[in-house]
Design an enzyme around this catalytic site. Sequence first.
Site, PDB file in Angstrom:
ATOM      1  N   CYS A 195      35.770  49.186  37.490  1.00  0.00           N
ATOM      2  CA  CYS A 195      37.182  48.888  37.714  1.00  0.00           C
ATOM      3  C   CYS A 195      37.831  50.051  38.442  1.00  0.00           C
ATOM      4  O   CYS A 195      37.690  51.209  38.039  1.00  0.00           O
ATOM      5  CB  CYS A 195      37.873  48.648  36.378  1.00  0.00           C
ATOM      6  N   CYS A 218      40.543  51.845  36.011  1.00  0.00           N
ATOM      7  CA  CYS A 218      40.222  52.662  34.836  1.00  0.00           C
ATOM      8  C   CYS A 218      38.783  53.163  34.782  1.00  0.00           C
ATOM      9  O   CYS A 218      38.431  53.954  33.919  1.00  0.00           O
ATOM     10  CB  CYS A 218      40.526  51.888  33.559  1.00  0.00           C
ATOM     11  N   CYS A 263      39.948  43.047  34.007  1.00  0.00           N
ATOM     12  CA  CYS A 263      39.225  44.092  33.306  1.00  0.00           C
ATOM     13  C   CYS A 263      39.624  44.061  31.833  1.00  0.00           C
ATOM     14  O   CYS A 263      40.815  44.033  31.505  1.00  0.00           O
ATOM     15  CB  CYS A 263      39.544  45.455  33.920  1.00  0.00           C
ATOM     16  N   CYS A 276      34.719  35.705  42.165  1.00  0.00           N
ATOM     17  CA  CYS A 276      35.328  36.017  43.459  1.00  0.00           C
ATOM     18  C   CYS A 276      36.276  37.199  43.243  1.00  0.00           C
ATOM     19  O   CYS A 276      37.356  37.040  42.681  1.00  0.00           O
ATOM     20  CB  CYS A 276      36.072  34.795  43.971  1.00  0.00           C
TER      21      CYS A 276
END
Length: 199
Positions: free
Chosen positions: A104, A107, A152, A176
């Site tokens: 991510c 983070c 996330c 996607c």
Amino acid sequence: MLGRKAVKFLKADNAIVVFRNTILFYPRFASRKKHPALETLATLTLFRASLSTMSQITKIEKSENEWKQELTKEEFHVLRSKGTERPGTGEYDKFYPKKGYFACRGCGTPLYSAESKFSSGCGWPAFDKCYKGALNTNVDSTFGMRRVEIVCAACDGHLGHVFEGEHYTDTNERHCVNSISVRFVDSDPPSDLEEAKVV
């Protein structure tokens, strides 16, 4: 090592608490003589549990101003305001590494292995599975359509959408994902991560 009977006993008759990926067993049995495999257990016995079986995602909560200070304008638009990159413009659209993983961008939580990425021709990076527990899903009814949003699990950053039934790969899922929502890490992912479908 504990035998299967001892493990079954632990699951059935003991209090279990999970703290920082460690399973804490508090035995409540009256007599250990009936369970010789547990003779060595003290009042508190620690067993390590991997992230693959006990998904421990630390939630990250920040204010809108904090995210604006840490992210670029484009990153904030997609990750926090659920925007979308134009198709074919993302840096990872046609990028197919043989090793490494994608984390991510907000983070740093590991999300996808390099092996899970495939070519779908949709104009955005496509993945057919994710690390177990790394994503959450939400129903997205914008634009008059019903889609499944993926975010996330740690910071709730918007990644994109997941689609089923297209039969691109054996998992029958296409994640996607916006390139700007993730960052490629050119190193081995943590060894205790497992991959799975999200839907």
